[in-house]
Design an enzyme around this catalytic site. Structure first.
Site, PDB file in Angstrom:
ATOM      1  N   GLU A 101      73.759  41.446  64.777  1.00  0.00           N
ATOM      2  CA  GLU A 101      73.414  42.868  64.794  1.00  0.00           C
ATOM      3  C   GLU A 101      73.915  43.569  63.526  1.00  0.00           C
ATOM      4  O   GLU A 101      73.353  44.568  63.088  1.00  0.00           O
ATOM      5  CB  GLU A 101      74.009  43.527  66.049  1.00  0.00           C
ATOM      6  CG  GLU A 101      73.347  44.831  66.433  1.00  0.00           C
ATOM      7  CD  GLU A 101      73.725  45.293  67.840  1.00  0.00           C
ATOM      8  OE1 GLU A 101      74.930  45.352  68.156  1.00  0.00           O
ATOM      9  OE2 GLU A 101      72.817  45.620  68.626  1.00  0.00           O
ATOM     10  N   HIS A 104      75.602  16.390  73.011  1.00  0.00           N
ATOM     11  CA  HIS A 104      74.519  15.861  73.828  1.00  0.00           C
ATOM     12  C   HIS A 104      73.396  16.885  73.967  1.00  0.00           C
ATOM     13  O   HIS A 104      72.651  16.848  74.936  1.00  0.00           O
ATOM     14  CB  HIS A 104      75.057  15.442  75.188  1.00  0.00           C
ATOM     15  CG  HIS A 104      76.035  14.312  75.079  1.00  0.00           C
ATOM     16  ND1 HIS A 104      75.678  12.998  75.253  1.00  0.00           N
ATOM     17  CD2 HIS A 104      77.352  14.306  74.754  1.00  0.00           C
ATOM     18  CE1 HIS A 104      76.742  12.218  75.062  1.00  0.00           C
ATOM     19  NE2 HIS A 104      77.775  12.991  74.763  1.00  0.00           N
ATOM     20  N   LYS A 144      63.718  51.017  72.213  1.00  0.00           N
ATOM     21  CA  LYS A 144      64.304  52.048  73.075  1.00  0.00           C
ATOM     22  C   LYS A 144      63.323  53.188  73.298  1.00  0.00           C
ATOM     23  O   LYS A 144      63.136  53.661  74.421  1.00  0.00           O
ATOM     24  CB  LYS A 144      65.555  52.644  72.395  1.00  0.00           C
ATOM     25  CG  LYS A 144      66.849  51.964  72.711  1.00  0.00           C
ATOM     26  CD  LYS A 144      67.999  52.850  72.199  1.00  0.00           C
ATOM     27  CE  LYS A 144      69.207  52.016  71.868  1.00  0.00           C
ATOM     28  NZ  LYS A 144      70.293  52.787  71.259  1.00  0.00           N
TER      29      LYS A 144
END
Lengths: 462, 462
Positions: free
Chosen positions: A291, A317, A431
């Site tokens: 961010e 793995h 937003k």
């Protein structure tokens, strides 16, 4: 109590086929770092996080609320998202016993459980409220801006449930807000209703707030040694005062990642602790790095490395095949914990079976340490950039040191990339679109833009 | 019961500035997919996973062990790593109640807890053993090869603890192995000691094994509807029989990601469910995609996209800034759950405060759905490739369908990239280095190579 960074495996000479950062690049970067350091130190309006580890007043405020919580409450419910949640979760995972919330009160030495609601999934909130005895639950509402939509929605639901469980009057005594000292809806409600509220200083952004009450209050409630946590952070802050990158550990981390990305195409930057308790630290780092650095420059260019969380030995793995053989586009920073080689003795059994026989007498601590070194060496042998942060132990001091290292490195990397590490303009459009769909006042322009977007095309659906 | 993929936002026309996959690229890719499909169907020795959903015999074997477990045991301890752990964890998180292991027996409807040890951290194993009543604990040891070093080390420790708790004889009755039908150390021990053992068919690799007893046994023990799980997987297997990519959903997913990477530089591929229960599904996908596709081609070129896990809405406050403004090097595939819009009603309160007032009367289900659509739209508006997998509900059928979709897509993507999706040669070197340091017989060559690696250089340490 030490933190060291070994970056031999990022440098030319250690890697085959001429790969690696050259000494000339490192010297030039040292000059770039001097400028970056000065630029960061000039951004005082954003550097509140540097002063948090020595802010006695804030610490005392958190400790007082923690003391008022322990004993009176069995459960703490934290409502927050992003920087308000990732720090507390990382501290709980690192410094409390495994599966903390499943332990008995005695196993928790009398400390409360900590539940973090960091999403708006209706099933999670319903299940959490169904399980809690709200009469014994303290609710922390954490939002720097004081108006984060997800946290406000959680708050409305939880406050209603609390009022039904203990009454409107008593509900106020269960609530603690953690927010900006002056502005925002939470502050306004706190003033109107007399709700206990702790400050996130105005010059501290959400993702840099773990050493404010955002992290320190829940840590103190769970019995974590918050003075040691802040001590580790303060130690690193001092380390980072000088502008010589060869003596500034957070600076060295930032410079290495920046050079790897911009000079060597290593744009994916893995953080891979070899320790279960540090699993969520990697997620906290992801927010901080992503961010802060993923930005559009004034000339329209997009920059920013992509942080990738991993966990050793488990990811040997899973992701390590890609790290070893996939494109040469990654760095890996390991976190290795010294001094566990006598833990977890492996008994001798099945001595006749070659795949098991040799393990007897070794320890898990040895095994995880050996696997980290083996993976680092194997990556280097294949020209893959990697470095190792060594810590002595997983304790509050070292967590404080690690987290402040990454916060400082982020500020430096912002200056090196030429971006503002302290804003997040890219999330605004999403937003606004959400506000428009929810019918929030003032979102007409977003509604118009939303309506103009291409609609789902039936040709591209199956 | 449906699964649909909407990929409008990956296509030219929907994205600005000429970004997106063109119709010509899509048509050409359809031809490439025909060849890939044929190639995959020719790899029968690797395609065991296609037949697992309809293997009644294996299902019955798992159900029988599950029935023998429930009631007799309160806790199930699974020892496994990678493909042996990620599938069971993803199923537990998706299909059991939140915080399953912290619930009471009644809240779990009489089903056991499931603890997964997928690492060799000594602190985790010690804490887990300290908490369990081993006399009421069933231990599953899961390894396809039957010799995975981490799992063997866990097994030696847990078996010793079990023997001390209930005696050597009784310990055998607590153990269940899940491994290859013929080869490996676990099979050898099982035969010698008469330990109950379930098969992972020889033609099923670890990361493709979730519909074998690896996933089905723990799922059945926890009370998950395993017939529905396999039903969803079987449905997708049928969907994928045809070689027309426009009618083959797993094929379309694979082609879109492959085109995005190889034609448009979108080499980081995000999986971002908007639902807490699907959080660990993204980690399961990461292994599948990373370990299968991250490979060196015969000509020495490294290929392979990097999968990145994310979670909505939470990551809107973490990674989405980077997805919106960082380099144009990512695709985002959302998973959206339909039909939750009446869940989690938000009460009206603080109607006088603009940041809270508009939320009253909405629901969390609406909010999370709106946020997903808003984020998808915002990404598209900024030229960022994204697609959405829609499911009707989070239940066993849809999990089966999703997981088989990703397994098939992985096989197709392997053919498109020209790699063997079913091996993992890159992890061998690190294993050999670890064996050398542990003193395992036959590791002399690795020891020599290890000793020849450059040593940590004190100039590159601070």
């Amino acid at each position: 109590m030490t933190l060291t960074l070994d970056f031999t495996n990022m440098m030319a000479g250690a890697l085959p086929n001429g790969a690696g950062i050259t000494e000339a690049q490192w010297r030039e970067a040292a000059e770039a770092f001097r400028l970056a350091h000065r630029q960061v130190m000039g951004q005082q309006a954003q550097l509140g996080f540097l002063h948090l580890p020595t802010n006695e007043e804030l610490l005392r405020a958190s400790v007082a609320v923690a003391q008022d919580t322990r004993g009176r409450f069995d459960d703490v419910l934290l409502l927050g998202i992003g920087g308000s949640a990732l720090g507390p979760i990382a501290l709980r995972t690192a410094l409390c016993a495994p599966q903390w919330n499943a332990l008995t009160l005695e196993q928790r030495s009398g400390n409360p459980r900590l539940h973090v609601l960091d999403n708006v999934d209706p099933a999670t909130i319903a299940a959490t409220l169904a399980r809690l005895d709200l009469s014994r639950t303290r609710v922390l509402v954490v939002s720097k801006s004081g108006g984060t939509v997800e946290t406000m929605a959680q708050y409305l639901i939880v406050r209603e449930a609390l009022a039904q469980a203990v009454g409107e009057e008593q509900a106020r005594a269960h609530l603690v807000f953690v927010t900006d000292p002056e502005v925002g809806s939470l502050r306004r409600i706190a003033r109107a209703e007399g709700i206990t509220t702790l400050d996130i200083p105005a010059n501290v952004g959400g993702r840099f707030s773990v050493f404010s009450p955002v992290g320190v209050l829940p840590a103190a409630i769970m019995g974590i040694d918050v003075r040691a946590l802040l001590g580790g952070a303060a130690h690193v802050t001092l380390l980072a005062e000088g502008e010589d990158v060869a003596r500034n550990l957070p600076g060295a981390f930032a410079v290495l990642q920046w050079l790897s990305d911009t000079q060597h195409g290593r744009r994916i930057q893995v953080l891979m602790p070899y320790a279960d308790p540090l699993r969520d630290l990697a997620l906290w780092f992801v927010q901080l790095w992503a961010e802060s650095l993923g930005k559009i420059l004034p000339d329209g260019t997009s920059v920013g490395p992509t942080p990738l969380p991993a966990l050793g030995a488990t990811d040997q793995h899973s992701q390590v095949q890609l790290f070893m053989e996939g494109p040469q586009d990654k760095t890996v920073t390991f976190i290795a914990v010294r001094g566990r080689t006598d833990e977890g003795r492996i008994p001798a059994r099945h001595a006749d079976i070659p795949e098991l026989g040799y393990l007897g007498g070794h320890t898990l601590g040895e095994l995880i340490d050996i696997e980290q070194r083996a993976t680092a060496g194997a990556l280097a042998a294949r020209g893959r950039f990697n470095a190792t942060l060594h810590i002595d132990a997983i304790d509050a001091w070292h967590l404080g040191a690690l987290m402040q290292t990454f916060e400082l490195a982020t500020a430096y990397a912002g200056a090196l990339y030429g971006v503002d590490a302290f804003n997040q303009p890219g999330v605004e459009l999403g937003k606004q679109f959400a506000y428009a769909m929810l019918g929030r006042a003032g979102s007409d322009a977003a509604r118009t833009e939303w309506d103009a977007l291409p609609k789902p095309d039936p040709r591209w659906r199956l």
